[in-house]
Design a protein around this motif. Structure first.
Motif, PDB file in Angstrom:
ATOM      1  N   ILE A 124      94.662  33.313 117.146  1.00 54.71           N
ATOM      2  CA  ILE A 124      95.391  32.520 118.145  1.00 54.71           C
ATOM      3  C   ILE A 124      96.706  33.201 118.514  1.00 54.71           C
ATOM      4  O   ILE A 124      97.091  33.254 119.680  1.00 54.71           O
ATOM      5  N   LYS A 125      97.370  33.782 117.513  1.00 60.92           N
ATOM      6  CA  LYS A 125      98.740  34.261 117.761  1.00 60.92           C
ATOM      7  C   LYS A 125      98.812  35.626 118.441  1.00 60.92           C
ATOM      8  O   LYS A 125      99.751  35.920 119.155  1.00 60.92           O
ATOM      9  N   SER A 214      93.855  13.887 116.628  1.00 61.49           N
ATOM     10  CA  SER A 214      94.229  14.992 117.517  1.00 61.49           C
ATOM     11  C   SER A 214      92.972  15.641 118.095  1.00 61.49           C
ATOM     12  O   SER A 214      91.879  15.503 117.539  1.00 61.49           O
ATOM     13  N   THR A 215      93.155  16.350 119.189  1.00 58.84           N
ATOM     14  CA  THR A 215      91.987  16.968 119.833  1.00 58.84           C
ATOM     15  C   THR A 215      92.137  18.487 119.849  1.00 58.84           C
ATOM     16  O   THR A 215      93.250  19.013 119.773  1.00 58.84           O
ATOM     17  N   ILE A 216      91.011  19.154 119.933  1.00 57.67           N
ATOM     18  CA  ILE A 216      91.036  20.624 120.044  1.00 57.67           C
ATOM     19  C   ILE A 216      90.059  21.056 121.150  1.00 57.67           C
ATOM     20  O   ILE A 216      88.972  20.480 121.281  1.00 57.67           O
ATOM     21  N   ASP A 217      90.486  22.006 121.936  1.00 57.40           N
ATOM     22  CA  ASP A 217      89.629  22.542 123.004  1.00 57.40           C
ATOM     23  C   ASP A 217      89.787  24.051 123.063  1.00 57.40           C
ATOM     24  O   ASP A 217      90.886  24.564 122.862  1.00 57.40           O
ATOM     25  N   ILE A 218      88.685  24.728 123.361  1.00 59.33           N
ATOM     26  CA  ILE A 218      88.768  26.175 123.591  1.00 59.33           C
ATOM     27  C   ILE A 218      88.442  26.411 125.057  1.00 59.33           C
ATOM     28  O   ILE A 218      87.402  25.951 125.541  1.00 59.33           O
ATOM     29  N   VAL A 219      89.348  27.079 125.744  1.00 63.14           N
ATOM     30  CA  VAL A 219      89.160  27.265 127.191  1.00 63.14           C
ATOM     31  C   VAL A 219      89.093  28.757 127.509  1.00 63.14           C
ATOM     32  O   VAL A 219      90.005  29.527 127.164  1.00 63.14           O
ATOM     33  N   PHE A 220      88.007  29.144 128.133  1.00 61.78           N
ATOM     34  CA  PHE A 220      87.789  30.540 128.497  1.00 61.78           C
ATOM     35  C   PHE A 220      88.643  30.908 129.711  1.00 61.78           C
ATOM     36  O   PHE A 220      88.787  30.118 130.638  1.00 61.78           O
ATOM     37  N   ARG A 221      89.248  32.097 129.684  1.00 63.28           N
ATOM     38  CA  ARG A 221      90.080  32.565 130.800  1.00 63.28           C
ATOM     39  C   ARG A 221      89.539  33.905 131.304  1.00 63.28           C
ATOM     40  O   ARG A 221      90.032  34.966 130.910  1.00 63.28           O
ATOM     41  N   PRO A 222      88.496  33.856 132.125  1.00 60.85           N
ATOM     42  CA  PRO A 222      87.954  35.134 132.604  1.00 60.85           C
ATOM     43  C   PRO A 222      88.891  35.807 133.594  1.00 60.85           C
ATOM     44  O   PRO A 222      89.555  35.125 134.387  1.00 60.85           O
ATOM     45  N   SER A 223      88.953  37.115 133.531  1.00 60.18           N
ATOM     46  CA  SER A 223      89.812  37.874 134.448  1.00 60.18           C
ATOM     47  C   SER A 223      89.238  37.803 135.859  1.00 60.18           C
ATOM     48  O   SER A 223      89.979  37.715 136.840  1.00 60.18           O
ATOM     49  N   GLY A 264      95.950  18.946 123.929  1.00 62.77           N
ATOM     50  CA  GLY A 264      96.242  19.322 125.308  1.00 62.77           C
ATOM     51  C   GLY A 264      97.337  20.374 125.466  1.00 62.77           C
ATOM     52  O   GLY A 264      97.652  20.782 126.582  1.00 62.77           O
ATOM     53  N   GLN A 265      97.926  20.824 124.360  1.00 65.57           N
ATOM     54  CA  GLN A 265      98.991  21.831 124.448  1.00 65.57           C
ATOM     55  C   GLN A 265      98.459  23.166 123.945  1.00 65.57           C
ATOM     56  O   GLN A 265      97.743  23.202 122.936  1.00 65.57           O
ATOM     57  N   ASN A 266      98.880  24.238 124.619  1.00 65.55           N
ATOM     58  CA  ASN A 266      98.417  25.566 124.204  1.00 65.55           C
ATOM     59  C   ASN A 266      98.931  25.892 122.788  1.00 65.55           C
ATOM     60  O   ASN A 266     100.145  25.949 122.555  1.00 65.55           O
ATOM     61  N   ALA A 267      97.983  26.091 121.843  1.00 69.50           N
ATOM     62  CA  ALA A 267      98.355  26.276 120.437  1.00 69.50           C
ATOM     63  C   ALA A 267      99.273  27.484 120.232  1.00 69.50           C
ATOM     64  O   ALA A 267     100.188  27.458 119.402  1.00 69.50           O
ATOM     65  N   LYS A 268      99.041  28.532 121.030  1.00 70.98           N
ATOM     66  CA  LYS A 268      99.838  29.761 120.904  1.00 70.98           C
ATOM     67  C   LYS A 268     101.330  29.470 121.108  1.00 70.98           C
ATOM     68  O   LYS A 268     102.191  30.038 120.475  1.00 70.98           O
ATOM     69  N   GLU A 269     101.609  28.551 122.021  1.00 70.21           N
ATOM     70  CA  GLU A 269     103.003  28.257 122.373  1.00 70.21           C
ATOM     71  C   GLU A 269     103.595  27.136 121.519  1.00 70.21           C
ATOM     72  O   GLU A 269     104.779  27.159 121.191  1.00 70.21           O
ATOM     73  N   TYR A 270     102.779  26.125 121.200  1.00 64.61           N
ATOM     74  CA  TYR A 270     103.370  24.899 120.665  1.00 64.61           C
ATOM     75  C   TYR A 270     102.916  24.501 119.258  1.00 64.61           C
ATOM     76  O   TYR A 270     103.594  23.692 118.629  1.00 64.61           O
ATOM     77  N   ALA A 271     101.794  25.035 118.777  1.00 63.29           N
ATOM     78  CA  ALA A 271     101.272  24.509 117.504  1.00 63.29           C
ATOM     79  C   ALA A 271     102.074  25.016 116.306  1.00 63.29           C
ATOM     80  O   ALA A 271     102.671  26.099 116.347  1.00 63.29           O
ATOM     81  N   SER A 272     102.088  24.206 115.237  1.00 57.59           N
ATOM     82  CA  SER A 272     102.749  24.631 113.995  1.00 57.59           C
ATOM     83  C   SER A 272     101.854  25.658 113.296  1.00 57.59           C
ATOM     84  O   SER A 272     100.665  25.768 113.609  1.00 57.59           O
TER      85      SER A 272
END
Ligand SMILES: Nc1ncnc2c1ncn2[C@@H]1O[C@H](COP(=O)(O)OP(=O)(O)OP(=O)(O)O)[C@@H](O)[C@H]1O
Length: 349
Positions: A124-125, A214-223, A264-272
């Protein structure tokens, strides 16, 4: 699938060791630097023909000229004897049932496993390269024929980049664009499918292990988000001037990424740190659900988990063969009640 045993000769700090494993949960306890990770690395090597972190010759014990591994594996009711040998000159031999293999993908076709390492939080990081590597490993395990597609894409990409640097005739680049669109689209489709399945399985695991709302989602970001080769091709073409200026291919599956969202928050930016670790555990265990009874290799998965979460992880593991390492003292595990939980085999290093 079950790893029945492994013999290690001159593999890192294991000079001559033989380990037997059972179906269900195998717990390997040992002090720091006793060789727990090295044992998992040896199993990993037998199952896919390489290490997860080091080049082959670094795996040879410091004072030795070669390493040898012999694993006995049961997969789809067939017994396999895997032999791996590497020497200081980099000569490498991998044999299955005494027959030399020609491609490492022969291993990935037969043997399915999931590997969790303490550094898995890098998933994630770290930068997108780490996530693409993870995702492509999942794709390759699900669809082994895709290994060749990844290699062909890489070759076509390198050719196009070399051409962009010394570009003079626009028509020639079209050959590469057609090839990249064809291969890129195949990769894109398989990555999309895999992320979708992984995301669904991760949600299920998240709920079972962490039992909160809490919820978890994985979202694909294709170029290049596209549903057809033509569309992919035209988007590649649109980038052409920029690509010539930059001297490399600025868009394509080699720039894909995915994000993990917790509540709903991007884990890279906000998760502990804790949430990131939980998310990575959930993704690893979710990966197991994509295959039929893979072996779980879980390095130090318990650290930072409270006893309730540890028990939940064990509950999820007991349907598989899981080989789990821990630096915990046996007594402390007894106190938390963990050892009464379906441990089928306890190995003390
Ligand atoms: N090529 C090698 N030859 C001999 N020893 C090696 C080699 N590579 C690593 N080691 C040794 O292996 C030991 C580390 O083993 P490993 O990482 O498996 O420990 P561990 O039990 O997982 O420890 P921890 O609980 O701290 O994670 C270190 O002492 C390291 O020096």
């Amino acid at each position: 699938m079950i790893i029945k045993s492994i013999y290690l000769e001159n593999f890192r700090n294991h000079n001559e060791r033989f380990f037997e494993f059972k179906d269900g949960i195998n717990l390997i306890l040992g002090k720091n630097a006793s060789g727990k990770t090295n044992l998992l690395e040896a199993i990993y090597f037998c199952l896919c023909g390489k290490s997860f972190k080091s080049k082959d010759t670094n795996l040879i014990s410091f004072d030795s000229e070669y390493f040898k591994l012999e694993a006995s594996v049961l997969a789809n009711d067939v017994e396999y004897g895997i032999l791996c040998y590497v020497d200081r000159l980099g000569q490498k031999r991998i044999m299955i049932n005494e027959k030399k293999i020609n491609r490492l993908s022969e291993l990935i076709e037969k043997f399915k496993f999931v590997y969790f390492e303490p550094d898995s939080t890098e998933l994630i990081k770290q930068d997108p390269k780490v996530r693409r590597k993870f995702l492509d490993m999942e794709v390759a395990k699900l669809y082994p024929y895709m290994i060749k597609t990844f290699q062909d894409y890489q070759k076509a990409l390198m050719s196009r980049n070399a051409f962009l640097k010394s570009y003079d005739k626009k028509d020639i680049i079209d050959v590469y664009d057609i090839e990249l669109s064809k291969l890129g689209c195949q990769i894109l489709k398989k990555r999309e499918e895999t992320i979708k399945r992984l995301s669904e399985a991760t949600k299920e695991i998240w709920y079972k292990v962490f039992e909160d709302k809490s919820t978890i989602d994985i979202v694909f970001r294709p170029s290049i988000p596209s549903s057809s080769e033509e569309e992919y091709y035209s988007q590649l073409k649109k980038q052409f001037e920029k690509d010539v200026q930059m001297g490399f291919t600025t868009k394509g599956v080699h720039r894909d990424d995915f994000d993990v969202f917790i509540n709903g928050q991007n884990a890279k930016e906000y998760a502990s740190e804790g949430q990131i670790k939980f998310a990575c555990i959930a993704i690893s265990l979710a990966s197991a659900k994509l295959f039929e009874k893979p072996v779980l290799l879980l390095d130090d998965i318990f650290s930072e988990l409270d006893s309730e979460k540890r028990k939940n992880v064990l509950k999820l593991c007991k349907d598989y063969q899981a080989i789990i390492t821990s630096a915990d003292e046996k007594d402390s595990l007894v106190k938390t009640g963990l050892l009464s939980h379906d441990i089928n085999n306890l190995i003390q290093l």
